[in-house]
Design a protein around this motif. Structure first.
Motif, PDB file in Angstrom:
ATOM      1  N   PRO A 165       0.817  -1.220   0.000  1.00 19.47           N
ATOM      2  CA  PRO A 165       0.000   0.000   0.000  1.00 19.47           C
ATOM      3  C   PRO A 165       0.848   1.267   0.000  1.00 19.47           C
ATOM      4  CG  PRO A 165      -0.090  -1.109   2.123  1.00 19.47           C
ATOM      5  CD  PRO A 165       0.577  -2.051   1.184  1.00 19.47           C
ATOM      6  N   LYS A 166       0.374   2.270  -0.706  1.00 16.56           N
ATOM      7  CA  LYS A 166       1.057   3.553  -0.776  1.00 16.56           C
ATOM      8  C   LYS A 166       0.670   4.391   0.430  1.00 16.56           C
ATOM      9  CE  LYS A 166       1.917   7.423  -3.922  1.00 16.56           C
ATOM     10  NZ  LYS A 166       1.653   7.963  -5.276  1.00 16.56           N
ATOM     11  N   VAL A 167       1.658   4.724   1.255  1.00 18.91           N
ATOM     12  CA  VAL A 167       1.398   5.484   2.470  1.00 18.91           C
ATOM     13  C   VAL A 167       1.713   6.966   2.263  1.00 18.91           C
ATOM     14  CG1 VAL A 167       1.867   5.639   4.937  1.00 18.91           C
ATOM     15  CG2 VAL A 167       1.975   3.421   3.789  1.00 18.91           C
ATOM     16  N   THR A 168       2.812   7.247   1.571  1.00 24.78           N
ATOM     17  CA  THR A 168       3.187   8.614   1.207  1.00 24.78           C
ATOM     18  C   THR A 168       3.622   8.613  -0.258  1.00 24.78           C
ATOM     19  OG1 THR A 168       5.575   8.464   1.685  1.00 24.78           O
ATOM     20  CG2 THR A 168       4.089   8.910   3.549  1.00 24.78           C
ATOM     21  N   GLU A 169       3.926   9.774  -0.761  1.00 20.64           N
ATOM     22  CA  GLU A 169       4.390   9.874  -2.152  1.00 20.64           C
ATOM     23  C   GLU A 169       5.720   9.156  -2.353  1.00 20.64           C
ATOM     24  OE1 GLU A 169       2.854  11.048  -4.852  1.00 20.64           O
ATOM     25  OE2 GLU A 169       1.109  11.268  -3.536  1.00 20.64           O
ATOM     26  N   ALA A 170       6.464   8.970  -1.273  1.00 22.49           N
ATOM     27  CA  ALA A 170       7.789   8.338  -1.379  1.00 22.49           C
ATOM     28  C   ALA A 170       7.740   6.819  -1.234  1.00 22.49           C
ATOM     29  CB  ALA A 170       8.722   8.915  -0.318  1.00 22.49           C
ATOM     30  N   THR A 171       6.600   6.254  -0.883  1.00 19.82           N
ATOM     31  CA  THR A 171       6.501   4.810  -0.671  1.00 19.82           C
ATOM     32  C   THR A 171       6.761   4.038  -1.958  1.00 19.82           C
ATOM     33  OG1 THR A 171       4.796   5.190   1.019  1.00 19.82           O
ATOM     34  CG2 THR A 171       5.052   2.949   0.202  1.00 19.82           C
ATOM     35  N   ILE A 172       7.615   3.030  -1.887  1.00 20.75           N
ATOM     36  CA  ILE A 172       7.863   2.149  -3.029  1.00 20.75           C
ATOM     37  C   ILE A 172       6.696   1.166  -3.133  1.00 20.75           C
ATOM     38  CG2 ILE A 172       9.412   0.443  -4.049  1.00 20.75           C
ATOM     39  CD1 ILE A 172      11.682   1.695  -2.409  1.00 20.75           C
ATOM     40  N   THR A 173       6.036   1.149  -4.271  1.00 19.33           N
ATOM     41  CA  THR A 173       4.874   0.268  -4.450  1.00 19.33           C
ATOM     42  C   THR A 173       5.046  -0.707  -5.606  1.00 19.33           C
ATOM     43  OG1 THR A 173       3.798   1.937  -5.838  1.00 19.33           O
ATOM     44  CG2 THR A 173       3.287   1.979  -3.476  1.00 19.33           C
ATOM     45  N   ASP A 174       6.190  -0.677  -6.275  1.00 22.47           N
ATOM     46  CA  ASP A 174       6.458  -1.585  -7.384  1.00 22.47           C
ATOM     47  C   ASP A 174       7.394  -2.695  -6.896  1.00 22.47           C
ATOM     48  OD1 ASP A 174       8.627  -2.108  -9.860  1.00 22.47           O
ATOM     49  OD2 ASP A 174       6.512  -2.161 -10.434  1.00 22.47           O
ATOM     50  N   PRO A 175       6.992  -3.969  -7.017  1.00 18.87           N
ATOM     51  CA  PRO A 175       7.830  -5.059  -6.507  1.00 18.87           C
ATOM     52  C   PRO A 175       9.223  -5.104  -7.128  1.00 18.87           C
ATOM     53  CG  PRO A 175       5.612  -5.853  -6.961  1.00 18.87           C
ATOM     54  CD  PRO A 175       5.689  -4.462  -7.517  1.00 18.87           C
ATOM     55  N   ASP A 176       9.327  -4.857  -8.447  1.00 17.70           N
ATOM     56  CA  ASP A 176      10.633  -4.898  -9.096  1.00 17.70           C
ATOM     57  C   ASP A 176      11.551  -3.805  -8.548  1.00 17.70           C
ATOM     58  OD1 ASP A 176       9.911  -7.054 -10.675  1.00 17.70           O
ATOM     59  OD2 ASP A 176       9.180  -5.789 -12.307  1.00 17.70           O
ATOM     60  N   GLU A 177      10.999  -2.620  -8.372  1.00 18.75           N
ATOM     61  CA  GLU A 177      11.790  -1.520  -7.804  1.00 18.75           C
ATOM     62  C   GLU A 177      12.220  -1.853  -6.379  1.00 18.75           C
ATOM     63  OE1 GLU A 177      11.379   3.246  -6.672  1.00 18.75           O
ATOM     64  OE2 GLU A 177       9.762   2.228  -7.779  1.00 18.75           O
ATOM     65  N   PHE A 178      11.327  -2.487  -5.638  1.00 22.58           N
ATOM     66  CA  PHE A 178      11.642  -2.833  -4.250  1.00 22.58           C
ATOM     67  C   PHE A 178      12.747  -3.883  -4.186  1.00 22.58           C
ATOM     68  CE2 PHE A 178      10.902  -4.967  -0.149  1.00 22.58           C
ATOM     69  CZ  PHE A 178      10.899  -3.865   0.697  1.00 22.58           C
ATOM     70  N   ILE A 179      12.702  -4.871  -5.073  1.00 21.99           N
ATOM     71  CA  ILE A 179      13.743  -5.897  -5.116  1.00 21.99           C
ATOM     72  C   ILE A 179      15.100  -5.257  -5.426  1.00 21.99           C
ATOM     73  CG2 ILE A 179      14.590  -7.909  -6.386  1.00 21.99           C
ATOM     74  CD1 ILE A 179      12.363  -8.588  -4.450  1.00 21.99           C
ATOM     75  N   GLU A 180      15.126  -4.306  -6.377  1.00 21.26           N
ATOM     76  CA  GLU A 180      16.368  -3.584  -6.672  1.00 21.26           C
ATOM     77  C   GLU A 180      16.846  -2.813  -5.451  1.00 21.26           C
ATOM     78  OE1 GLU A 180      15.826  -1.136 -10.073  1.00 21.26           O
ATOM     79  OE2 GLU A 180      15.378  -2.791 -11.436  1.00 21.26           O
ATOM     80  N   HIS A 181      15.906  -2.217  -4.726  1.00 17.21           N
ATOM     81  CA  HIS A 181      16.243  -1.468  -3.521  1.00 17.21           C
ATOM     82  C   HIS A 181      16.874  -2.394  -2.477  1.00 17.21           C
ATOM     83  CE1 HIS A 181      15.715   1.925  -0.713  1.00 17.21           C
ATOM     84  NE2 HIS A 181      15.424   0.997   0.196  1.00 17.21           N
ATOM     85  N   LEU A 182      16.333  -3.594  -2.327  1.00 14.07           N
ATOM     86  CA  LEU A 182      16.878  -4.538  -1.350  1.00 14.07           C
ATOM     87  C   LEU A 182      18.290  -4.981  -1.710  1.00 14.07           C
ATOM     88  CD1 LEU A 182      13.968  -6.950  -0.311  1.00 14.07           C
ATOM     89  CD2 LEU A 182      14.805  -4.901   0.843  1.00 14.07           C
ATOM     90  N   ALA A 183      18.590  -5.017  -2.991  1.00 11.62           N
ATOM     91  CA  ALA A 183      19.952  -5.373  -3.406  1.00 11.62           C
ATOM     92  C   ALA A 183      20.949  -4.358  -2.850  1.00 11.62           C
ATOM     93  CB  ALA A 183      20.043  -5.445  -4.928  1.00 11.62           C
ATOM     94  N   ARG A 184      20.575  -3.093  -2.836  1.00 11.96           N
ATOM     95  CA  ARG A 184      21.450  -2.058  -2.276  1.00 11.96           C
ATOM     96  C   ARG A 184      21.544  -2.194  -0.760  1.00 11.96           C
ATOM     97  NH1 ARG A 184      18.568   0.981  -6.095  1.00 11.96           N
ATOM     98  NH2 ARG A 184      17.298   2.004  -4.491  1.00 11.96           N
ATOM     99  N   VAL A 185      20.436  -2.577  -0.147  1.00  8.68           N
ATOM    100  CA  VAL A 185      20.445  -2.788   1.307  1.00  8.68           C
ATOM    101  C   VAL A 185      21.411  -3.914   1.664  1.00  8.68           C
ATOM    102  CG1 VAL A 185      19.064  -3.498   3.303  1.00  8.68           C
ATOM    103  CG2 VAL A 185      18.094  -1.917   1.617  1.00  8.68           C
ATOM    104  N   ARG A 186      21.371  -5.004   0.893  1.00  6.54           N
ATOM    105  CA  ARG A 186      22.279  -6.127   1.158  1.00  6.54           C
ATOM    106  C   ARG A 186      23.735  -5.702   0.967  1.00  6.54           C
ATOM    107  NH1 ARG A 186      18.385  -8.914  -2.445  1.00  6.54           N
ATOM    108  NH2 ARG A 186      16.852  -9.975  -1.110  1.00  6.54           N
ATOM    109  N   GLU A 187      23.983  -4.903  -0.052  1.00 13.51           N
ATOM    110  CA  GLU A 187      25.353  -4.459  -0.344  1.00 13.51           C
ATOM    111  C   GLU A 187      25.887  -3.546   0.752  1.00 13.51           C
ATOM    112  OE1 GLU A 187      27.769  -1.931  -3.810  1.00 13.51           O
ATOM    113  OE2 GLU A 187      25.735  -2.655  -4.179  1.00 13.51           O
ATOM    114  N   GLU A 188      25.048  -2.630   1.231  1.00 13.02           N
ATOM    115  CA  GLU A 188      25.481  -1.646   2.225  1.00 13.02           C
ATOM    116  C   GLU A 188      25.356  -2.163   3.659  1.00 13.02           C
ATOM    117  OE1 GLU A 188      23.101   1.779   1.452  1.00 13.02           O
ATOM    118  OE2 GLU A 188      23.894   2.076  -0.581  1.00 13.02           O
ATOM    119  N   GLY A 189      24.474  -3.143   3.862  1.00 14.17           N
ATOM    120  CA  GLY A 189      24.270  -3.664   5.200  1.00 14.17           C
ATOM    121  C   GLY A 189      23.389  -2.790   6.071  1.00 14.17           C
ATOM    122  N   VAL A 190      22.797  -1.758   5.475  1.00 12.85           N
ATOM    123  CA  VAL A 190      21.944  -0.810   6.210  1.00 12.85           C
ATOM    124  C   VAL A 190      20.751  -0.469   5.339  1.00 12.85           C
ATOM    125  CG1 VAL A 190      21.809   1.462   7.314  1.00 12.85           C
ATOM    126  CG2 VAL A 190      23.938   0.176   7.391  1.00 12.85           C
ATOM    127  N   ALA A 191      19.575  -0.373   5.951  1.00 11.53           N
ATOM    128  CA  ALA A 191      18.355   0.023   5.236  1.00 11.53           C
ATOM    129  C   ALA A 191      17.974   1.440   5.629  1.00 11.53           C
ATOM    130  CB  ALA A 191      17.215  -0.936   5.566  1.00 11.53           C
TER     131      ALA A 191
END
Length: 251
Positions: A165-191
């Motif tokens: 669900p979209k909570v604010t204008e900044a909320t990620i609501t696309d699964p593919d975009e979110f998966i890409e975002h998680l790849a950066r989280v794994r690389e950096e070790g911080v969300a």
């Protein structure tokens, strides 16, 4: 959508817990027909499960014949929160003392995120989370830190089941975009979470690695105070405390 009972599990117990979780996720009350539709179970099965849960005070019937969570869950929930909170409160308080912002401990409970510990900032403007409430993980830094520990297929399964669900204008609501975002989280070790749950709020989180439970430690505060400099200073502090928490909670 109910979870599959693992081999060796008791199907009726799993179904009863599914009913409780469905009611919780629906705001605390449901009609029998809604339980049947959401769980995929036939009405006679729902009747038997609900009757048992009412008899044990895990559910209660409302005047309009809907069912709500019962009083027996309150002491259990408080005991579970105390078990986490009493063992982690000093560490969370240490994060607040060193960084000045609210600190939280969160876990994945099924497909949802639940906050199990909190130490509030002493500042007048501070962030609060409701302990024990189940929330969507995709728009919270703690949720990202925990989902990043799973493989992409498991993450997509969670997103399919609970939605984005979209909570604010900044909320990620696309699964593919979110998966890409998680790849950066794994690389950096911080969300990071930049106004995705609440406008003007920044949060960062990292996993508590090595404990018996899958947990995430997070801090949050107003964007004006959560500067880049504070976030850079926060990460080593949070990693240190997360390591201490992993040892403490495993004992």
């Amino acid at each position: 959508m109910t979870q599959q009972t693992r081999p060796g599990g008791v199907q009726s117990v799993g179904r009863a817990l599914d009913i409780l979780e469905l009611i919780d996720q629906s705001g605390g009350e449901m009609a029998l027909v809604e339980m049947s539709a959401a769980s995929g179970l036939p009405m006679p099965t729902i009747h038997r499960l609900v009757r048992t849960l009412v008899d044990r005070n895990y559910l209660r019937q409302l005047p309009d014949r809907r069912y709500a969570l019962g009083s027996r869950l309150i002491p259990l929930g408080n005991a579970a929160l105390d078990a986490f909170g009493s063992r982690s409160s000093s560490k969370l308080a240490d994060v607040v003392r060193r960084l000045g912002e609210s600190a939280n401990l969160a876990a994945l409970d099924g497909d949802m995120l639940v906050y199990v510990g909190q130490a509030p900032s002493p500042r007048a403007m501070r962030m609060f989370t409701q302990l024990g409430q189940h929330v969507h993980p995709h728009c919270r830094a703690a949720g990202k830190a925990l989902l990043a520990q799973l493989d992409d297929d498991a993450v997509r399964g969670i997103l399919d089941r609970v939605g984005m669900p979209k909570v604010t204008e900044a909320t990620i609501t696309d699964p593919d975009e979110f998966i890409e975002h998680l790849a950066r989280v794994r690389e950096e070790g911080v969300a990071h979470e930049y106004g995705e749950m609440e406008d003007g709020v920044i949060c960062l989180a990292l996993p508590v690695v090595g404990g018996v439970s899958r947990l995430a430690l997070s801090i949050s505060g107003p964007a004006a105070r959560m500067t880049d400099a504070l976030q850079e200073r926060a990460i080593p502090v949070m990693r240190e405390v997360a390591g201490e928490l992993a040892v403490q909670l495993a004992g």
